[in-house]
Design an enzyme around this catalytic site. Structure first.
Site, PDB file in Angstrom:
ATOM      1  N   GLU A 278       0.898  -1.135  -0.080  1.00  9.66           N
ATOM      2  CA  GLU A 278       0.047  -0.032  -0.056  1.00  9.66           C
ATOM      3  C   GLU A 278       0.948   1.191  -0.203  1.00  9.66           C
ATOM      4  OE1 GLU A 278      -3.335  -0.680   2.275  1.00  9.66           O
ATOM      5  OE2 GLU A 278      -4.203   1.465   2.257  1.00  9.66           O
ATOM      6  N   GLU A 281       1.948   1.776  -3.483  1.00 12.26           N
ATOM      7  CA  GLU A 281       0.753   2.254  -4.294  1.00 12.26           C
ATOM      8  C   GLU A 281       0.672   3.686  -4.192  1.00 12.26           C
ATOM      9  OE1 GLU A 281      -2.910   0.418  -3.231  1.00 12.26           O
ATOM     10  OE2 GLU A 281      -3.857   1.181  -4.760  1.00 12.26           O
ATOM     11  N   CYS A 298      -8.438  -2.223   4.287  1.00 13.49           N
ATOM     12  CA  CYS A 298      -8.345  -3.579   4.886  1.00 13.49           C
ATOM     13  C   CYS A 298      -9.639  -3.774   5.978  1.00 13.49           C
ATOM     14  CB  CYS A 298      -7.309  -3.497   5.952  1.00 13.49           C
ATOM     15  SG  CYS A 298      -6.789  -2.149   7.007  1.00 13.49           S
ATOM     16  N   SER A 318      -7.639   2.197  -1.833  1.00  7.95           N
ATOM     17  CA  SER A 318      -6.316   1.314  -2.372  1.00  7.95           C
ATOM     18  C   SER A 318      -6.841  -0.118  -2.800  1.00  7.95           C
ATOM     19  CB  SER A 318      -5.460   1.089  -1.172  1.00  7.95           C
ATOM     20  OG  SER A 318      -4.759  -0.244  -1.323  1.00  7.95           O
ATOM     21  N   GLU A 360     -16.379 -11.254   3.786  1.00 11.67           N
ATOM     22  CA  GLU A 360     -15.282 -10.918   2.925  1.00 11.67           C
ATOM     23  C   GLU A 360     -14.631 -12.126   2.170  1.00 11.67           C
ATOM     24  OE1 GLU A 360     -11.566  -9.732   4.870  1.00 11.67           O
ATOM     25  OE2 GLU A 360     -11.109  -8.090   3.068  1.00 11.67           O
ATOM     26  N   GLU A 365     -14.156 -13.190  -5.755  1.00 12.53           N
ATOM     27  CA  GLU A 365     -12.735 -12.810  -6.192  1.00 12.53           C
ATOM     28  C   GLU A 365     -11.711 -12.797  -5.228  1.00 12.53           C
ATOM     29  OE1 GLU A 365     -15.233 -10.745  -5.587  1.00 12.53           O
ATOM     30  OE2 GLU A 365     -14.647  -8.834  -4.675  1.00 12.53           O
ATOM     31  N   CYS A 502     -10.423  -2.097  14.941  1.00 15.62           N
ATOM     32  CA  CYS A 502     -10.708  -3.660  14.960  1.00 15.62           C
ATOM     33  C   CYS A 502     -10.852  -3.730  16.384  1.00 15.62           C
ATOM     34  CB  CYS A 502      -9.667  -4.268  14.200  1.00 15.62           C
ATOM     35  SG  CYS A 502      -9.293  -3.895  12.634  1.00 15.62           S
TER      36      CYS A 502
END
Lengths: 571, 157, 427
Positions: A278, A281, A298, A318, A360, A365, A502
């Protein structure tokens, strides 16, 4: 000055606080049910009623402010009898199969009936059985247990501003849930699980996947590995009588190996990896006019949110997968290869503080060749239950390390669990990568803590990088509105779905409230300080991974395995 | 549907507090006197309020229906003044003439039957509200005539 | 019969007619006075709220007047949902302009710049008429900016109720105007401090506001010659049931209930056949024969632990089964409860179940005890007035008609209304 008398005892207070708070300060306990310290006071359940001399009706202690000269009785005959009737009325419309309930032992209603010595019910049972709602991978709703306290509605509408559930209807038909009594999957829900965190009973809980994991472990042909999220280690202990924030990381590898896992890894490893991917990026966007501000990716609850509510802004995200999913992808390719294990016989189990991660993991994908990268996600609560089920506890467990290679981590990976952690970890690496110099102070305390929106400007070489850190979806919405209105003057924004990050996730031990979040956050940062390596780019195992396998951040292979794309899921 | 709702929202005002006025207006445009899922979704979108909150709020109020009703909604008062002055009999008569029970719609979709709390016509008990009119001092023949007139009105359209 | 409030029955005034008959003249006079003077006059008149609570109007207006805020609101509560009540319907039907004029006067007194006329949704057949009145008043500069050149600006919006009795409660009404379900709010804070959109708000019943006109026209001294010492002026009583003349009666406080029924209303059969009279609507006290002579005033009702309420009067004769009556009443509250608090949401349902049981001859003394306990917990612990007053009728019946209740427990229904063998009376 407010002089009051409660149960014959006198006290003085400077402010007109609630009777409930005043009593607490005087060491007098008034029972409550719908009251929650982080939510606006409602006064619905009427359990906290008290008698105030001079007023005919009984008053809710949570809502009523003290006044000078007030004389209060919290427990005389009239109050006791009415409180008992109220409990009986609630129980008459409640599924009382406690022994098989998800909240058995942690239920606030159960505790109340015990404290108030409720041994009988004069009322007939009026509960009309409804089917339990299992229609999505993350959250289960059993409305037969609902006592209509309204906390979940507040969490979804006031804290998260999502509005998947609301009060529906009137009178005894009033219920809490999605429109048309749909499942959550049929309305805009992010599966953040904050509703679970505040539910006093067992009306909402996560989909229980424990049995699948135990079956996989029993299956001799399967190689079962675990990854443990940063937040777990400072909160799991609460289910075993430890204080919030106490770090039990060193016990987990032994415990899980004892339970039959073939290897125990640390998601902090892929958190470090995420920072590299990241970070690069971000620098690329910064230098080459890419879409800014860049938003972290995330938090799957957050991804669910932006896909459903602001799909026009997806390009800001991202493209990095979450650490959980990066781990799964590497496990089923790099790791499977390394240990000569066919991916179909490799079972990846992740332990997460999060309910959205169950969703998730099953996104199409997030897999390859018909197999998901992460097979099962268990919440912290499920881990605690799994441990207890098998007769273990946290005492008498020898400390051990996580397995290599995915067990070597830095502090930057650990702080992912707290709001501001991703940003701080990223800054630590981005700074050194860009300037080539070591940071004098690696602690970016200005982005830490429970505050909803934190801003900072960091000098990185020639550039003044403006960052923001948000937690809870209400603040995510605010940032997104700013971006839409072209008013977002940031380069990089960390967005966490859950309040506090989290550690305040929907899969965390009960209770989870702000006071406990603060302790868990303290636990994260104090554990991190003690670590030798504290910057992601210094992780030797991450370096090795690039050398051996991925080549460099955002290489073709890295892009294929560790990056993803998002969808417009506006309903 | 979206355009219909947008027009109403433009006219009444695009803010949260106008939700109920908007829902009443949208329901008024419905031939079967209810708020369809499509219309609620359109309102949710137009006001940026979650679908669940729109639905949940609509379900709170007796004058809004999220279930299809008849072209003519017959609301029979069942509060004490009406109930105790032949209210039960009135309900029985309506059910008998229309061939449906409370809460149901006639097969031709013309009439639906529901009970309603006091409509403020207690001096003309027993009373009923049909569409926007109140009919009081009901007798069997009065009821018959009212229904016949409504039915006739329909065939003439 | 007194006539401070009404036009002659049956005559619907047009705007032109009202203006010619001195309509809005009171407003013109009032705007020359100081707002505090108006409030003082209302206090002198000892006007009490006519919606049900009976709170001193002058005091309530003073609270709002004393607040400083960028905007203040006035709401006219015409959500008239109390069963047996239809007086506000008549006030609005016969002359909405009076209501509008009264609202403007009240707004001026408290410094409100925006008002809402909240009329129950079921009164659709008078909606257009009222809205036309508002429009015309605006055109004539009785509403809007700089009313009649005095510098006072006030405008008014019609809002429809949506079918919820609870929205007659002022905070639930406010929730409704704010686009939400009608869940009552905790008081304090009172609406005078934090009401509509969190601003100081005055909420008053239609009849209360219309009373401002005779007070301003006649002066407090004359106004107080009507009625009693504590209950001044007149009250509109909505009379229904087993009487020849049903309708709205304007009566100066102090008249005996029995006189009103015997003389103005006249019973269908002999007066002696009247079994009970419920005063105040479904949430009101159920009076037995030996209390029929009670004086119609707030203080007389308070003295017997009751409340005049909306002034609805329902006259029931011997053909009415007390249990059938209670069931219909309980049905009403069960349906209208907002569902927020435990005692009302759950209690109403159990009350209906127990009454059903008793009416089917299956009731026991234990059930009666549980009925009483449920009434007590609702009365003592409900969040708002709906739950607190829902048990009133039952408690009255337990006090004054215990025999008939007991007879049902013994398997007997005097009137034959109850099937006593099970079966569906639940309509």
């Amino acid at each position: 000055m407010y002089k009051i008398t409660i149960n014959g005892r006198q006290a003085s207070f400077d402010q007109a606080i609630s009777i409930l708070d005043a009593a607490k300060k005087m060491g007098i306990k008034i029972p409550t049910l719908c009251y929650h310290p982080d939510l606006k006071v409602k006064g619905n359940c009427r359990v906290c009623i008290v008698e105030v001399e001079g007023l005919q009706p009984l008053q809710a202690a949570c809502l009523t402010k003290i006044s000078d000269g007030m004389v209060i009785h919290t427990n005389n005959k009239r109050v006791r009898e009415n409180r008992r009737l109220i409990l009986e009325l609630i129980l008459a419309n409640h599924d009382q199969t406690c022994t098989t309930c998800h909240s058995n032992g942690v239920c606030e209603l159960q505790r109340l009936t015990e404290e108030l010595n409720i041994k009988a019910n004069r009322y007939d049972q009026v509960l009309e059985e409804e089917p339990i709602m299992y229609g999505n991978p993350s959250i289960v709703r059993d409305m037969n247990k609902c006592i209509k306290c309204g906390r979940c509605i507040q969490a979804c509408n006031d804290i998260q501003e999502v509005g998947a559930i609301y009060n529906i209807g009137r009178s005894f038909e009033m219920r809490m849930g999605p429109a048309y009594d749909f499942d959550l999957s049929q309305v805009k829900c992010t599966y953040c699980g904050q509703c679970i965190n505040v539910c006093p009973v067992g009306a909402i809980y996560e989909k229980d996947d424990i049995v699948h994991v135990l079956n996989a472990i029993e299956d001799e042909s399967k190689h079962v590995i675990a990854q443990i999220a940063p937040s777990i280690r400072v909160s799991l202990g609460e289910m075993f009588g430890l204080a919030p924030g106490e770090n039990v990381a060193s016990k987990l590898p032994t415990l899980l190996r004892n339970m039959g896992f073939d290897a125990v890894f640390d998601t902090d490893f892929t958190a470090d990896l995420t920072i590299l991917e990241e970070g690069i990026e971000f620098l690329d966007r910064l230098e080459n006019g890419g879409v800014l501000p860049m938003l972290t990716s995330c938090s799957p609850g957050w991804i669910n949110y932006i896909e459903q509510f602001y799909p026009d802004l997806i390009d800001h995200l991202s493209t990095c997968k979450s650490p959980q999913q990066m781990f799964g992808a590497l496990a089923k390719t790099y790791y499977a290869d390394k240990i000569h294990q066919a991916p179909k016989d490799l079972v990846v189990v992740s332990f997460m503080p999060c309910t959205a991660k169950k969703f998730e993991a099953q996104r199409p994908e997030m897999g390859r060749n018909g197999l998901p990268d992460v097979d099962y996600v268990l919440t912290t609560r499920e881990l605690g239950n799994m441990i207890k089920m098998q007769g273990y506890d946290l005492d008498h467990i020898e400390a051990s390390d996580f397995d290599a290679p995915f067990g070597i981590t830095t502090g930057a990976g650990l702080i992912f669990g707290a709001s501001g952690g991703v940003m701080e970890a990223a800054l630590r690496s981005v700074y050194e990568i860009v300037t080539g110099q070591a940071l004098k102070e690696i602690n970016f305390t200005q982005v830490r803590g429970l505050t909803g929106v934190k801003e900072a400007t960091i000098d990185v070489g020639d550039i003044q990088v403006k960052v923001a850190v948000t937690n809870s979806l209400t603040n995510a919405k605010m940032i997104l509105d700013k971006i839409r209105n072209k008013e977002a003057d940031y380069h990089f924004v960390e967005v966490m779905c859950c309040p506090g990050g989290c550690i305040g996730g929907g899969g965390q031990p009960r209770p989870t409230n702000n006071a406990i979040r603060i302790e868990r956050i303290k636990g994260i940062y104090s554990a991190e300080e003690k670590m030798t390596l504290r910057k992601s780019h210094e992780n030797p195992a991450v370096k090795a991974l690039y050398e051996e396998f991925l080549e460099k951040p955002n290489s073709d292979l890295a892009h294929k395995l560790l990056h993803t794309h998002y969808k417009n899921r506006q309903k | 549907m979206i355009t219909k709702v947008e027009t109403i929202v433009e006219k009444i005002g695009r803010s949260d507090d106008k939700l109920l006025e908007i829902l009443i207006a949208v329901q008024d445009t419905s031939e079967f006197n209810y708020l369809s899922q499509a219309s609620l979704r359109a309102v949710s979108q137009a006001l940026d309020i979650s679908l669940t909150r729109v639905y949940g709020t609509a379900e709170f109020y007796s004058m809004l229906s999220t279930k299809k009703r008849g072209k003519h909604v017959i609301q029979v008062c069942n509060s004490a003044p009406c109930h105790l002055q032949n209210g039960k009999e009135v309900i029985r008569i309506f059910q008998e003439i229309l061939g449906i029970h409370m809460g149901e719609i006639t097969e031709d979709g013309l009439f639906s039957l529901e009970t309603v709390s006091c409509i403020g016509a207690c001096d003309q008990a027993p009373a009923v509200r049909i569409d926007k009119e109140v009919y009081g001092n009901l007798t069997r023949s009065k009821i018959f005539n009212i229904l016949a007139d409504l039915k006739r009105g329909e065939t003439h359209d | 019969m007194t006539n401070l409030l009404f036009e002659r029955p049956g005559k619907l005034l047009s705007f032109k007619d009202y203006e010619q008959a001195d309509g809005f003249k009171t407003l013109k006079c009032v705007l020359d006075k100081k707002p505090q003077d108006l409030i003082d006059e209302i206090k002198k008149a000892k006007l009490l709220g006519r919606g049900g609570a009976g709170f001193p109007v002058g005091l309530k207006m003073q609270f709002v007047a004393d607040e400083s805020s960028d905007i203040k609101y006035i709401i006219c509560n015409a959500d008239e949902g109390e069963p047996g009540t239809f007086k506000d319907r008549e006030l609005l039907r016969r002359n909405p302009l009076k209501v509008i004029e009264a609202m403007i006067i009240a707004a001026y007194a408290i410094g409100a710049s925006k008002g809402y006329l909240y009329v129950r949704g079921e009164y659709t057949n008078i909606k257009d008429h009222i809205e036309a009145g508002i429009k015309e008043a605006r055109q004539k500069n009785y509403l809007g900016p700089n009313i009649m050149g005095t510098g006072f600006s006030f405008d008014l919006e019609y809002r429809s109720g949506v079918g919820a009795y609870i929205c007659g409660e002022e905070t639930a009404l406010i929730e409704s105007i704010e686009g939400r379900a009608g869940d009552p709010r905790q008081k304090p804070p009172y609406t005078a401090q934090k009401g509509l959109f969190n601003k100081p708000t005055l909420v008053h019943n239609v009849e209360t506001l219309v009373n401002l006109l005779p007070i301003m026209q006649l002066g407090a001294a004359t106004y107080t010659t009507y009625g009693t010492e504590a209950s001044t002026g007149t009250k509109l009583f909505s009379v229904s049931g087993f009487v020849k003349n049903k309708g709205v009666f304007e009566v100066a406080f102090g008249l005996k209930l029995s006189d009103l029924i015997k003389n103005q209303c006249q019973t269908l059969e002999a007066y002696d056949t009247i079994k009970f009279i419920q005063v105040g609507g479904s949430s009101g006290v159920v009076l037995p024969r030996d209390l029929f002579d009670i004086q119609l005033s707030y203080e007389a009702f308070k003295a017997i632990g009751a409340n005049l309420g909306s002034g609805a009067i329902f006259v029931a004769d011997e053909s009415i089964c007390i249990l059938d009556f209670l069931k219909a009443t309980a049905n009403f509250f069960r349906h209208e409860s907002c569902g927020k608090c435990t005692p009302c949401r759950e209690g109403n349902r159990h009350i209906s179940m127990i009454l059903d049981k008793i009416s089917q001859g299956q009731g026991t003394d234990k059930d009666l005890g549980l009925l009483k306990s449920t009434c007590e917990v609702m009365k003592s612990a409900s969040f708002c007035g709906l739950g607190q007053t829902a048990p009133t009728a039952i408690l009255s019946v337990i006090k004054y008609f215990k025999d008939e209740l007991q007879a049902h427990i013994g398997g007997q229904c005097y009137t034959g209304a109850c099937s006593m063998k099970g079966g569906d009376l639940h309509v």
